[in-house]
Design a protein around this motif. Structure first.
Motif, PDB file in Angstrom:
ATOM      1  N   ARG A 201     -25.357  48.421 -14.109  1.00 52.39           N
ATOM      2  CA  ARG A 201     -24.423  49.433 -13.618  1.00 52.39           C
ATOM      3  C   ARG A 201     -24.447  50.654 -14.535  1.00 52.39           C
ATOM      4  O   ARG A 201     -24.813  50.559 -15.707  1.00 52.39           O
ATOM      5  CB  ARG A 201     -22.998  48.877 -13.504  1.00 52.39           C
ATOM      6  N   LEU A 202     -24.024  51.769 -13.975  1.00 54.03           N
ATOM      7  CA  LEU A 202     -23.974  53.041 -14.686  1.00 54.03           C
ATOM      8  C   LEU A 202     -22.533  53.352 -15.057  1.00 54.03           C
ATOM      9  O   LEU A 202     -21.652  53.345 -14.191  1.00 54.03           O
ATOM     10  CB  LEU A 202     -24.535  54.152 -13.785  1.00 54.03           C
ATOM     11  N   LEU A 203     -22.267  53.602 -16.327  1.00 59.70           N
ATOM     12  CA  LEU A 203     -20.908  53.902 -16.770  1.00 59.70           C
ATOM     13  C   LEU A 203     -20.499  55.287 -16.300  1.00 59.70           C
ATOM     14  O   LEU A 203     -21.174  56.279 -16.576  1.00 59.70           O
ATOM     15  CB  LEU A 203     -20.831  53.820 -18.298  1.00 59.70           C
ATOM     16  N   SER A 204     -19.374  55.350 -15.570  1.00 56.31           N
ATOM     17  CA  SER A 204     -18.914  56.618 -15.013  1.00 56.31           C
ATOM     18  C   SER A 204     -17.392  56.599 -14.921  1.00 56.31           C
ATOM     19  O   SER A 204     -16.732  55.675 -15.391  1.00 56.31           O
ATOM     20  CB  SER A 204     -19.556  56.852 -13.643  1.00 56.31           C
ATOM     21  N   ILE A 205     -16.843  57.630 -14.292  1.00 53.29           N
ATOM     22  CA  ILE A 205     -15.383  57.740 -14.187  1.00 53.29           C
ATOM     23  C   ILE A 205     -14.843  57.148 -12.895  1.00 53.29           C
ATOM     24  O   ILE A 205     -13.644  57.215 -12.628  1.00 53.29           O
ATOM     25  CB  ILE A 205     -14.934  59.218 -14.292  1.00 53.29           C
ATOM     26  N   GLY A 206     -15.702  56.557 -12.112  1.00 48.92           N
ATOM     27  CA  GLY A 206     -15.274  55.920 -10.871  1.00 48.92           C
ATOM     28  C   GLY A 206     -16.422  55.121 -10.291  1.00 48.92           C
ATOM     29  O   GLY A 206     -17.589  55.361 -10.605  1.00 48.92           O
ATOM     30  N   GLU A 207     -16.106  54.160  -9.442  1.00 46.35           N
ATOM     31  CA  GLU A 207     -17.141  53.319  -8.856  1.00 46.35           C
ATOM     32  C   GLU A 207     -17.925  54.023  -7.760  1.00 46.35           C
ATOM     33  O   GLU A 207     -19.067  53.660  -7.476  1.00 46.35           O
ATOM     34  CB  GLU A 207     -16.516  52.046  -8.298  1.00 46.35           C
ATOM     35  N   GLU A 208     -17.316  55.037  -7.149  1.00 44.35           N
ATOM     36  CA  GLU A 208     -17.979  55.737  -6.052  1.00 44.35           C
ATOM     37  C   GLU A 208     -19.198  56.513  -6.572  1.00 44.35           C
ATOM     38  O   GLU A 208     -19.149  57.120  -7.633  1.00 44.35           O
ATOM     39  CB  GLU A 208     -17.027  56.710  -5.364  1.00 44.35           C
ATOM     40  N   GLY A 233     -24.520  49.943  -8.790  1.00 45.23           N
ATOM     41  CA  GLY A 233     -23.592  51.062  -8.700  1.00 45.23           C
ATOM     42  C   GLY A 233     -22.941  51.397 -10.023  1.00 45.23           C
ATOM     43  O   GLY A 233     -23.394  50.996 -11.096  1.00 45.23           O
ATOM     44  N   ASN A 234     -21.856  52.147  -9.942  1.00 42.20           N
ATOM     45  CA  ASN A 234     -21.145  52.604 -11.137  1.00 42.20           C
ATOM     46  C   ASN A 234     -20.182  51.536 -11.658  1.00 42.20           C
ATOM     47  O   ASN A 234     -19.771  50.630 -10.930  1.00 42.20           O
ATOM     48  CB  ASN A 234     -20.353  53.871 -10.835  1.00 42.20           C
ATOM     49  N   ALA A 235     -19.796  51.700 -12.917  1.00 38.27           N
ATOM     50  CA  ALA A 235     -18.771  50.862 -13.533  1.00 38.27           C
ATOM     51  C   ALA A 235     -17.836  51.759 -14.324  1.00 38.27           C
ATOM     52  O   ALA A 235     -18.262  52.775 -14.883  1.00 38.27           O
ATOM     53  CB  ALA A 235     -19.397  49.820 -14.451  1.00 38.27           C
ATOM     54  N   GLU A 236     -16.569  51.411 -14.349  1.00 43.39           N
ATOM     55  CA  GLU A 236     -15.599  52.149 -15.151  1.00 43.39           C
ATOM     56  C   GLU A 236     -15.408  51.468 -16.491  1.00 43.39           C
ATOM     57  O   GLU A 236     -15.585  50.244 -16.627  1.00 43.39           O
ATOM     58  CB  GLU A 236     -14.266  52.232 -14.409  1.00 43.39           C
ATOM     59  N   SER A 237     -15.027  52.247 -17.497  1.00 48.05           N
ATOM     60  CA  SER A 237     -14.889  51.708 -18.849  1.00 48.05           C
ATOM     61  C   SER A 237     -13.820  50.620 -18.929  1.00 48.05           C
ATOM     62  O   SER A 237     -13.916  49.704 -19.753  1.00 48.05           O
ATOM     63  CB  SER A 237     -14.560  52.838 -19.834  1.00 48.05           C
ATOM     64  N   GLY A 238     -12.825  50.696 -18.062  1.00 51.15           N
ATOM     65  CA  GLY A 238     -11.769  49.689 -18.061  1.00 51.15           C
ATOM     66  C   GLY A 238     -12.249  48.311 -17.658  1.00 51.15           C
ATOM     67  O   GLY A 238     -11.548  47.316 -17.883  1.00 51.15           O
ATOM     68  N   ASP A 239     -13.454  48.225 -17.083  1.00 50.94           N
ATOM     69  CA  ASP A 239     -13.992  46.940 -16.644  1.00 50.94           C
ATOM     70  C   ASP A 239     -15.011  46.353 -17.613  1.00 50.94           C
ATOM     71  O   ASP A 239     -15.565  45.284 -17.354  1.00 50.94           O
ATOM     72  CB  ASP A 239     -14.659  47.095 -15.266  1.00 50.94           C
ATOM     73  N   LEU A 262     -13.326  50.346 -27.664  1.00 49.11           N
ATOM     74  CA  LEU A 262     -13.194  48.904 -27.435  1.00 49.11           C
ATOM     75  C   LEU A 262     -12.923  48.169 -28.740  1.00 49.11           C
ATOM     76  O   LEU A 262     -12.014  47.340 -28.829  1.00 49.11           O
ATOM     77  CB  LEU A 262     -14.461  48.355 -26.796  1.00 49.11           C
ATOM     78  N   GLU A 263     -13.727  48.465 -29.749  1.00 44.75           N
ATOM     79  CA  GLU A 263     -13.578  47.765 -31.028  1.00 44.75           C
ATOM     80  C   GLU A 263     -12.235  48.059 -31.673  1.00 44.75           C
ATOM     81  O   GLU A 263     -11.578  47.158 -32.213  1.00 44.75           O
ATOM     82  CB  GLU A 263     -14.721  48.152 -31.962  1.00 44.75           C
ATOM     83  N   GLY A 264     -11.808  49.321 -31.622  1.00 42.77           N
ATOM     84  CA  GLY A 264     -10.520  49.677 -32.197  1.00 42.77           C
ATOM     85  C   GLY A 264      -9.361  49.029 -31.465  1.00 42.77           C
ATOM     86  O   GLY A 264      -8.399  48.564 -32.083  1.00 42.77           O
ATOM     87  N   THR A 265      -9.448  48.997 -30.144  1.00 33.92           N
ATOM     88  CA  THR A 265      -8.387  48.379 -29.337  1.00 33.92           C
ATOM     89  C   THR A 265      -8.293  46.883 -29.605  1.00 33.92           C
ATOM     90  O   THR A 265      -7.201  46.330 -29.789  1.00 33.92           O
ATOM     91  CB  THR A 265      -8.642  48.625 -27.841  1.00 33.92           C
TER      92      THR A 265
END
Length: 362
Positions: A201-208, A233-239, A262-265
């Motif tokens: 998947r491609l990291l983006s700001i939305g799945e569309e 398709g795309n993937a969001e950072s929250g996933d 991610l690491e900091g959180t």
């Protein structure tokens, strides 16, 4: 990947070591490698805790099938590990390319040169990421057909390990570079993560598919037309931590920001949970009951578990560790390098990448 200037940490006391030789005197490793013992060149002066934490991590990793070789100044206490003298150190404030060329006898560069000369099977450093990239390009060189090397980081997710690349090697990238990152990541996922058919998947700001900046829009079109990559398709950072895909691709700027967030959180949440449990008597009692589960969770999410990231796309195997790596993280980074040697990652990439030469530009 953070680091501080290491030049003030050169030890003054004499050290105990198996042997002390110049880089030119270090013998070839053909016999040892043929017997299944990976020889890992370790930059002893790279990282916030260098050299003490690096040496301790190398000692933790040393054992059956794995021989760390430390690169550092004369007199370094190595605990019996082999030392190759490398008197200079590349600090974080130095410009990477200039420092690599000006300091060929630095611990970082000498370790990379050992791999290029066939005296070691892989190199590990917690030093400057930029210097590792520069030394890799100059001394190890790119694989034929590779336009840009990429930092590939294994992320622990709810579905199992997931690969994120590029995590910082290329702040600016073109769509065809992301296509190649996806190809290298897929090979890595098959060979090291044992995923038969990696989902990309491609990291983006939305799945569309229509969401994202110009880079992601053009990269999406290229990836969608590459039927052999398993692009979903795309993937969001929250996933990402939920297991968005087996391989997630992006430019190095985006990937590095996502990784550090991610690491900091994870670190902040785990520390907050520990403090909350310890704040009341009932919490401490409950903490005793959940301690095994909490420890398993920490072990799974802790970046130290994987220790470092591969710099994919070079003719030699290179692993970049965090600048603030503990001895446990250094040990795991060395083991990660040995695993890459065992699985022959570089040769497998070299055999597969020429198929995509026409899709790459420098």
């Amino acid at each position: 990947m953070r680091n501080t200037d290491s030049e003030s940490r050169v030890p003054s006391g004499a050290g105990r070591r198996r042997s002390r030789r110049s880089h030119e005197q270090l013998g070839p490793v053909g016999a040892g490698a043929g017997q299944g013992r990976a020889r890992i060149a370790v930059d002893a002066m790279g990282g916030d805790g260098a050299p003490d934490e690096v040496v301790a991590g190398a000692l933790l990793a040393a054992g059956k099938g794995l021989t760390p070789i430390l690169f550092g100044p004369a007199g370094l206490e190595t605990g019996g590990l082999e030392l190759v003298e490398a008197p200079d150190v590349i600090g974080m404030r130095e410009k990477p390319s200039e420092a690599v060329r000006a300091k060929p006898d630095s611990s970082l560069v000498a370790a990379c040169r050992a791999v290029a000369a066939g005296h070691a099977d892989a190199v590990v450093s917690a030093g400057s990421t930029g210097a590792m990239l520069a030394a890799g390009l100059i001394h190890l060189r790119r694989l034929e057909g590779v336009a840009r090397p990429a930092i590939a980081v294994v992320i622990p997710t709810a579905r199992g390990p997931s690969l994120l690349l590029d995590a910082g090697a290329n702040a600016d990238a073109r769509p065809e570079h992301l296509l190649q990152f996806a190809a290298m990541g897929s090979i890595f996922a098959r060979e090291l993560l044992a995923v038969a058919s990696p989902e990309v998947r491609l990291l983006s700001i939305g799945e569309e598919p229509e969401k994202g900046n110009q880079l992601t829009l053009e990269a999406h079109a290229l990836l969608a037309n590459a039927a052999d990559l398993g692009f979903a398709g795309n993937a969001e950072s929250g996933d990402l931590l939920a297991g968005a895909a087996d391989v997630v691709v992006c430019d190095g700027f985006t990937g590095n920001v996502a990784l550090k967030l991610l690491e900091g959180t994870i670190s902040t949440l785990l520390d907050a949970l520990r403090l909350e449990i310890a704040s009341t008597p009932s919490g401490r009692l409950g903490g005793l009951l959940i301690r095994p589960a909490a420890q398993r969770l920490r072990d799974r999410l802790d970046p130290d578990t994987y220790g470092g990231a591969y710099l994919l796309g070079l003719r030699g195997l290179s692993v970049i560790a965090h600048g603030n790596s503990s001895r446990a993280a250094i040990g795991n980074a060395i083991r990660l390098a040995a695993r890459g040697v065992e699985r022959d990652v570089v040769a497998r990439l070299a055999a597969s990448m020429p198929e995509r030469r026409s899709a790459t530009t420098v």
